[in-house]
Design a protein around this motif. Structure first.
Motif, PDB file in Angstrom:
ATOM      1  N   HIS A   1       0.808  -1.215   0.000  1.00 27.90           N
ATOM      2  CA  HIS A   1       0.000   0.000   0.000  1.00 27.90           C
ATOM      3  C   HIS A   1       0.845   1.272   0.000  1.00 27.90           C
ATOM      4  O   HIS A   1       0.379   2.325   0.450  1.00 27.90           O
TER       5      HIS A   1
ATOM      6  N   ALA B   1      -2.873  -5.995  -8.382  1.00 25.43           N
ATOM      7  CA  ALA B   1      -4.043  -5.873  -9.259  1.00 25.43           C
ATOM      8  C   ALA B   1      -5.063  -4.917  -8.660  1.00 25.43           C
ATOM      9  O   ALA B   1      -5.303  -4.912  -7.451  1.00 25.43           O
ATOM     10  N   ASP B   2      -5.658  -4.085  -9.512  1.00 26.21           N
ATOM     11  CA  ASP B   2      -6.686  -3.109  -9.127  1.00 26.21           C
ATOM     12  C   ASP B   2      -6.168  -2.044  -8.155  1.00 26.21           C
ATOM     13  O   ASP B   2      -6.962  -1.337  -7.524  1.00 26.21           O
ATOM     14  N   ALA B   3      -4.850  -1.913  -7.999  1.00 26.00           N
ATOM     15  CA  ALA B   3      -4.271  -0.883  -7.137  1.00 26.00           C
ATOM     16  C   ALA B   3      -3.707   0.233  -8.004  1.00 26.00           C
ATOM     17  O   ALA B   3      -3.323   0.009  -9.156  1.00 26.00           O
ATOM     18  N   PRO B   4      -3.650   1.456  -7.473  1.00 30.95           N
ATOM     19  CA  PRO B   4      -3.059   2.556  -8.248  1.00 30.95           C
ATOM     20  C   PRO B   4      -1.596   2.277  -8.562  1.00 30.95           C
ATOM     21  O   PRO B   4      -0.945   1.456  -7.909  1.00 30.95           O
TER      22      PRO B   4
END
Length: 372
Positions: free
Chosen positions: A5, A47-50
């Protein structure tokens, strides 16, 4: 740091200029964007993260105090604009560069690092875990717009890495001190943190987005504050975190060091008008003392020169006494620290190694003071 993150943003300004734009600007920007895209390809986010890496770039604005087109308020302005965007969800203050690359939602902490600062593995997670502890949660006084409990900023210990071969020089040896990481023999505390529960912010640390934004946004006068770290740490309440380290190179040339000291000294004296209205800007007594101590430190060298010139010109004092006073002013602090390292603090010490290292520190402090 491969934290899932964590995002890494390069906050950039154009070079100061006499006009709002230069012919070379676009080529530089295109090159930076291309390299950031390459980073995202070689180290992609989950995946699907900025995107993991992004470029946040600002246009120039006119500065009346500098008489040039610059990035608004330089580093302080970049951080203030970034925290405002994260805390308020306002439209991006940075130039729209890449539609597919954007900041993640709900960012709570920003770790600010200079271009020559290294982030050892695990340091980011440790800082966030310390900041998330309930006792460290910042408490804000709305009346004074100050953090009065907990901490809005965490300042790690900054150490000098082992120098590369081309960076080694007598100047670096004298002033860099012990290099590298040695957690078993180099535990460090901070006097202000130990006595008053507040450390000194040096510009490389973890910021609590909501707290720092609440107490610093649009608070300081434009075009008047160059040295802002100590000021921000006093208002947002900074903690010194001695067991988490960052790496930063020390200048290996006297010219680079002199330029840095000149910039710091100029910034310290620019704070004088704010010190005269400390209550208005939320500066407490401890912050005022540390700012005054910086001014005192900056006067040691010119006061020494003036003392020697006065004694040589007038003979008002024996020259030996004047020289002894100057040497004491430059040598006392470093020498006391080096001599303290010769005091054994535990049993089972390898005495030859202990005194070899201790005497090296004494000789280094004497040589550095002689250089000054």
């Amino acid at each position: 740091s491969r934290e899932t993150h964590a995002q890494f943003a390069l906050l950039s300004d154009w070079l100061d200029a006499d006009s709002e734009s230069l012919d070379t600007d676009q080529a530089l920007l295109d090159d930076a964007l291309q390299q950031v895209r390459a980073l995202n390809q070689t180290s992609p986010a989950a995946a699907d993260a900025p995107a993991r890496f992004l470029l946040l770039h600002r246009p120039r604005t006119w500065s009346a105090t500098e008489g040039r087109w610059i990035g608004w308020e330089r580093k302080r302005g970049k951080l203030e604009m970034l925290l405002r965007q994260l805390a308020e969800g306002t439209p991006p203050a940075f130039a729209a560069l890449d539609s597919g690359v954007q900041l993640a939602q709900g960012i709570r902490y920003v770790l600010t690092l200079d271009s020559d600062t290294g982030l050892p593995p695990g340091s980011l997670r440790e800082l966030v875990s310390i900041a998330a502890h309930p006792l460290n949660t910042p408490q804000i006084d709305p009346a004074s717009r100050r953090v009065t409990g907990g901490y809005g900023i965490l300042q790690p210990r900054v150490v000098t890495p082992l120098s590369a071969r081309h960076e080694r020089s007598p100047f670096h040896t004298m002033f860099a001190g012990q290099c590298g990481l040695d957690p078993y023999s180099s535990a460090v505390s901070d006097l202000y943190q130990d006595l008053f529960g507040m450390g000194s912010f040096t510009g490389k640390g973890l910021l609590h987005v909501q707290a720092v934004h609440a107490v610093l946004d649009r608070r300081l006068p434009d075009g008047a504050v160059l040295s802002h770290d100590l000021l921000e740490g006093s208002i947002a309440r900074c903690a010194y975190v001695g067991d988490v380290v960052l790496m930063e190179d020390h200048p290996n040339h006297a010219g680079v060091a002199a330029s840095r000291v000149h910039r710091w000294t100029r910034g310290d004296w620019q704070l004088l008008p704010l010190m005269l209205h400390a209550r208005h800007f939320g500066i407490d007594a401890l912050g005022l003392w540390r700012m005054a101590d910086n001014l005192r430190r900056s006067l040691v060298a010119p006061a020494s020169v003036l003392l020697l010139a006065w004694v040589i010109a007038t003979g008002a004092l024996p020259l030996g006494i004047a020289l002894a006073a100057v040497v004491a002013a430059l040598l006392a602090g470093p020498l006391m620290g080096a001599l303290a390292g010769l005091v054994p603090t535990r049993r089972g010490i390898a005495w030859l190694h202990f005194f070899d290292i201790g005497m090296r520190e004494v000789l280094r402090s004497v040589a550095a003071s002689a250089w000054q």
